[in-house]
Enzyme design. Structure first.
Site, PDB file in Angstrom:
ATOM      1  N   GLY A 248       0.791  -1.224   0.000  1.00 21.42           N
ATOM      2  CA  GLY A 248       0.000   0.000   0.000  1.00 21.42           C
ATOM      3  C   GLY A 248       0.819   1.269   0.000  1.00 21.42           C
ATOM      4  N   PRO A 291       4.835  -4.946  -1.765  1.00 22.49           N
ATOM      5  CG  PRO A 291       7.009  -4.383  -2.405  1.00 22.49           C
ATOM      6  CD  PRO A 291       6.236  -5.272  -1.476  1.00 22.49           C
ATOM      7  NE  ARG A 293      -1.127   2.429  -5.526  1.00 25.40           N
ATOM      8  CZ  ARG A 293      -2.346   2.424  -6.028  1.00 25.40           C
ATOM      9  NH1 ARG A 293      -2.571   3.037  -7.171  1.00 25.40           N
ATOM     10  NH2 ARG A 293      -3.328   1.832  -5.394  1.00 25.40           N
ATOM     11  CE1 TYR A 334     -10.060   2.173  -7.838  1.00 20.92           C
ATOM     12  CE2 TYR A 334      -8.541   3.998  -8.096  1.00 20.92           C
ATOM     13  CZ  TYR A 334      -8.799   2.645  -8.095  1.00 20.92           C
ATOM     14  OH  TYR A 334      -7.777   1.763  -8.352  1.00 20.92           O
ATOM     15  CB  CYS A 361     -19.702   4.926 -26.557  1.00 19.71           C
ATOM     16  SG  CYS A 361     -21.207   5.785 -27.036  1.00 19.71           S
ATOM     17  CD  GLU A 362     -20.171   4.496 -20.496  1.00 17.27           C
ATOM     18  OE1 GLU A 362     -20.636   5.356 -19.713  1.00 17.27           O
ATOM     19  OE2 GLU A 362     -20.769   3.445 -20.800  1.00 17.27           O
ATOM     20  CE1 TYR A 390      -3.877  -3.206  -8.451  1.00 23.56           C
ATOM     21  CE2 TYR A 390      -2.702  -1.199  -7.893  1.00 23.56           C
ATOM     22  CZ  TYR A 390      -3.059  -2.496  -7.597  1.00 23.56           C
ATOM     23  OH  TYR A 390      -2.582  -3.093  -6.463  1.00 23.56           O
TER      24      TYR A 390
END
Length: 442
Positions: A248, A291, A293, A334, A361-362, A390
């Protein structure tokens, strides 16, 4: 403009990574393409390991590979002597294909299937991190049927809420992960496991969240788990040999982020563990961390081609690129923030404010709400920083867009490690409709 790892600007005013011109990469492999700075990955891995070594603490540094999984990145992690954290049968299968040392594979997940767990036993992996009582029953059944031993950790939620986004916070009491440390669930799990003939409880595991910029939460978590370990010694004469404090550790996505060096997190953990083991005369456990990220996040840069422009007078200017939420869902999921550059004109003023939109298409397909670039012109290559974690692992074929290519760069060399999907790849699993009565293809 903040550059990461081996990023630099060459005499042509182009962004380079690992000594390779990103414009050449875009030209050879097309866009979107995710470029990984392998030298930065290696440096981060060694920084974690070296801090433990200097502290004189036995440790395992496991790459939390849900951040980015592929045979090639597993091979790099293997070269660096890392352990490997996998969270599914698919990640485990990839690790096996990369010939990862089985004893260094740790299997996580809150809903492991019988088949996935049996696969882990068949490959004799190093450790299963148990997440719930249902999983205990499955592991008991499999181990007894096979008469095979397995090392396990008990995952707990220590009641620590890290200062991060709700979707990536996992250590608080109300979490889908792990046994609650405060309501007796952890003790219940331990009592079901610690005298089982085929299950060897190594210790406890926790993971309190992601993108954390301070050490206080890790200190509280370490204290909570050590306290429980000391209680088990007193009550059951049981010694935990492993304390896994998860990962994290935050990275710098934008100038607002103020991450700490990897050594700072590790030193804090080591200090707490050393202090408590000395105070209570408890054998110092091996510390494991995970670890993900912080190893690959800022090692990744996604290159896009600039496409269309839409100006909303007095509101904003949209520029569209040839990717979007299909290759990076995090901004839509997010509200993750990124920075971008005009990779082919790095020396020009990046003062034109735009919103970088994707081609899905959003309406919510916006990669960066407020980016500052050189005034966009036809042929520009837009580089988005810190997309190594990610992005590819959460990529999709939404709108039937092909997933991007992935390229590793190091020491002036570049290598394709995941090829770009083709339209044929996208329909490969499709089955034509048949006439339900005759069985003939319509």
């Amino acid at each position: 403009m903040h550059l990461y790892g081996t990023q630099s600007i060459n005499t042509n005013g182009h962004l380079t990574i690992g000594g390779v011109d990103t414009i050449d990469i875009a030209g050879e492999y097309g866009t979107p393409v995710i470029v990984y700075d392998i030298e930065l990955f290696r440096a981060r891995a060694n920084a974690f390991k070296e801090t433990f070594r200097k502290a004189g603490i036995r440790a395992q540094v496991a790459y939390a590979s849900k951040a980015f999984s592929s045979i090639a990145i597993y091979e790099i992690a293997k070269e660096e002597g890392l352990s490997l954290d996998v969270v599914s049968g698919g990640e485990l299968y990839t690790a096996i294909k990369a010939d990862y040392p089985r004893e260094r594979i740790h299997f996580h997940g809150n809903n492991k299937s019988y088949e996935e767990l049996e696969f882990a036993f068949e490959e004799s992996i190093g450790c299963i991190v148990i997440d719930n009582l249902s999983e205990i029953a499955l592991i008991k059944e499999i181990s007894e049927k096979r008469k095979q031993k397995m090392d396990v950790l008990i995952r707990v939620t220590p009641g620590v809420e890290a200062h991060t986004h709700d979707y990536i916070t996992t250590g608080q009491e109300d979490s889908k992960f792990g046994f609650d440390l405060k309501n007796g669930q952890t003790d219940e799990a331990f009592l079901q496991l610690y005298k089982h003939p085929y299950i060897n409880v190594l210790g406890m595991h926790c993971h309190i969240g992601s993108q954390i910029f301070e050490t206080e939460a890790f200190r509280f978590a370490a204290e909570a788990l050590m306290t429980k370990m000391i209680a088990w010694q007193k009550d059951y004469d049981f010694i935990c040999t492993v304390l896994n404090l998860g990962g994290g550790f935050g990275i710098r996505y934008t100038e607002e982020d103020k991450p700490l060096e990897p050594s700072v997190y590790v030193k804090e953990m080591a200090m707490i563990v050393s202090s408590m083991t000395e105070k209570y005369k408890y054998p110092v456990p091996e510390i494991w961390i995970e670890p993900g990220r912080s190893l690959v996040g800022d090692a990744g840069t996604t290159l896009y081609s600039f496409g269309s422009t839409k100006i909303v007078p007095g509101v904003r200017t949209y520029i569209a690129v040839d990717g979007g939420m299909s290759d990076n869902i995090r901004p839509a999921l997010y509200g993750a923030k990124y920075t971008a550059v005009t990779a082919n004109r790095m020396n020009e003023s990046h003062s034109t404010k735009v919103t970088i939109a994707g081609k899905c298409c959003e309406s919510g397909d916006k990669l960066i709400e407020e980016a500052f670039l050189a005034t966009p012109v036809k042929g520009d290559i837009i580089g988005t920083f810190c997309t190594g974690a990610y992005s590819y692992s959460m990529a999709s074929n939404y709108n039937r867009l092909p997933r991007p290519a992935v390229v590793f760069v190091e020491n002036g060399q570049h290598q394709l490690v995941i090829r770009r999907e083709t339209y044929e790849d996208i329909i490969r699993l499709d089955i034509p409709l048949r006439n339900m009565k005759s069985g003939e293809v319509l």
